[in-house]
Design an enzyme around this catalytic site. Structure first.
Site, PDB file in Angstrom:
ATOM      1  CB  SER A   1      -0.958  -0.034   1.188  1.00 17.49           C
ATOM      2  OG  SER A   1      -1.955   0.955   1.078  1.00 17.49           O
TER       3      SER A   1
ATOM      4  CG  ASP B   1      -6.792  -2.252  -3.839  1.00 12.52           C
ATOM      5  OD1 ASP B   1      -7.161  -1.150  -3.373  1.00 12.52           O
ATOM      6  OD2 ASP B   1      -5.610  -2.656  -3.801  1.00 12.52           O
TER       7      ASP B   1
ATOM      8  CG  HIS C   1      -6.104  -1.659  -0.080  1.00 14.68           C
ATOM      9  ND1 HIS C   1      -5.083  -1.470  -0.990  1.00 14.68           N
ATOM     10  CD2 HIS C   1      -5.704  -1.025   1.057  1.00 14.68           C
ATOM     11  CE1 HIS C   1      -4.129  -0.753  -0.433  1.00 14.68           C
ATOM     12  NE2 HIS C   1      -4.474  -0.469   0.810  1.00 14.68           N
TER      13      HIS C   1
END
Length: 437
Positions: A220, A377, A407
């Site tokens: 991320s 995501d 995610h």
């Protein structure tokens, strides 16, 4: 004045009146309980129930996890509103209070906290007696929107232990500083300083690390930092040790277009909605949240913003993405935008913030790359576009895409937040490191 016939009379103590009062109290409770249950059900539904695609792994478990996150966000926003503290500082405290772990060694691993060039790191080092040669190494950068998370959090401690044990690698997990204490580019500077310090020949020798078998990785926002630092390290002539690999897990790589197909398709998807991602970006770049809605419709990269025109050519997702990702979504390009945004947030077009918009000459120098993306995501297309641009630049790329993933799923691979998609993404990632590092 006489009480009505059949009404309970307070203060009158006889058998008939006591019975009547008891009956009326019971009736009142019977009317109140359904109302309270209805309110509780509505509140629970508000936090828990979210319509999710049938292809998503374990949807009800994800709803509960997302409800917990949103409750914590609402609590932190309230604390911010009443002036207790910045909402991100409160949210980080709430999320980490019961989750941070002290360094705990095991029969197979020596785990220590130390400092590299002023930056805190946690090192996971396989016991030397278990190997007889130089080891591989992974520099890991945790996620959390540049504002949350920790190398000491249970989820990242567990992941780094798994990497260290399965890959037989020294893992350096970087505890970089967070928003709101610092903003861009300080997070990058922390990761760069720690990585550069570790890659010195004398430090690698101390940890018995093979200088030709080092990877940088992150998930991320950590994937964003890992990608940015990897680009910097390849261009720094003072760094004689070169990275062999970079591995990016659902990385956030650009903030020019918040209407890629994955942003449109997953705009309200747990664990990361489009609006929350935009606010993370603005907090990171120290911009005002008042710009959020304008950015959401790409007013910051409109055609009258000259700086954006050339950069948008690097993000032509209608040409680079596979048809299964594009579906029927169309690019959103505004003719007229808000010039204040670029003026007040100049880092919008900085390649250190958005590694995806780096020029081809920079990308050509990058090492072999692994990119993991998930269908559900908002950042799916960031990773996919980077994979395509790297391939066009001649870089060897492995792109693993998980149709049922969401995610953040990789850090949800242990109890009490275990997801099958989390375990599969983690195992696929670790196996790739084992085979290629």
């Amino acid at each position: 004045m006489r009480p009505l016939i059949g009404s309970c009379r307070p203060g009158v103590f006889n058998e008939a009146n006591t019975k009547l009062c008891s009956e009326e109290l019971t009736a009142c409770r019977m009317r109140t309980v359904p109302a309270l249950l209805t309110a509780l059900t509505a509140l629970t539904a508000y936090y828990v129930y979210t319509p999710l695609p049938s292809t998503l792994a374990e949807p009800w478990k994800l709803m509960l996890l997302d409800a917990t996150f949103r409750f914590a966000q609402d609590l932190s926003n309230f604390a911010h509103y009443v002036g207790l503290s910045h909402h991100l500082r409160v949210l980080n405290f709430v999320s980490n209070y019961f989750d941070k772990l002290d360094p705990a060694s095991s029969p197979r691993l020596q785990v220590t906290d130390t400092v590299f060039d002023g930056v805190e790191v946690r090192i996971f080092e396989p016991k030397k007696e278990l190997h007889g040669s130089l080891q591989r190494s992974v520099i890991y950068v945790h996620g959390g929107g540049w504002a949350l998370g920790s190398a000491k959090a249970r989820s990242y401690d567990s992941l780094c232990r798994r990497i260290a044990e399965d890959v037989n690698a020294v893992v350096v997990s970087i505890e970089y500083r967070l928003v709101p204490n610092v903003h861009f580019p300080e997070q990058i500077n922390d990761v760069y300083a720690a990585a550069k310090y570790f890659m010195q020949p004398e430090v690698l020798a101390k940890y018995s690390v093979d200088p030709e078998r080092i990877a940088i990785s992150g998930d991320s926002a950590g994937g964003n930092l890992a990608a940015a630092v990897c680009q910097q390290l390849t261009q720094d002539k003072k760094v004689t040790t070169k990275l062999k690999l970079q591995a990016l897990i659902y990385p956030v790589l650009q903030m020019l277009d918040f209407n890629t197909p994955s942003y449109q398709q997953n705009m309200n998807m747990p664990i990361l909605s489009r609006f929350v991602m935009i606010k993370f970006w603005l907090d990171y770049l120290n911009g005002s949240h008042s710009f959020a809605h304008a950015i959401m419709v790409n007013n910051h990269t409109s055609l009258d913003v000259s700086e954006a025109v050339a950069l948008r050519q690097l993000l032509k997702w209608d040409a680079l993405l596979p048809s299964s990702f594009k579906k029927n979504y169309k690019p959103l390009i505004q003719n007229t935008g808000n010039p204040r945004i670029v003026k007040e947030v100049p880092a919008l077009f900085d390649t250190r913030a958005s590694p995806l918009i780096a020029q081809k000459e920079t990308l050509q120098k990058l090492p072999k790359t692994y990119i993991l993306t998930c269908e559900h995501d908002v950042l799916r297309d960031d990773g996919t576009l980077y994979a395509k641009r790297l391939e066009e630049a001649g870089v060897d790329v492995t792109h693993d895409h998980y149709e049922d993933g969401f995610h953040g799923c990789m850090i949800f691979a242990t109890w009490p937040t275990y997801f099958t998609a989390g375990a599969r993404t983690r195992d696929g990632y670790v196996n790739w490191l084992k085979e290629n590092l």
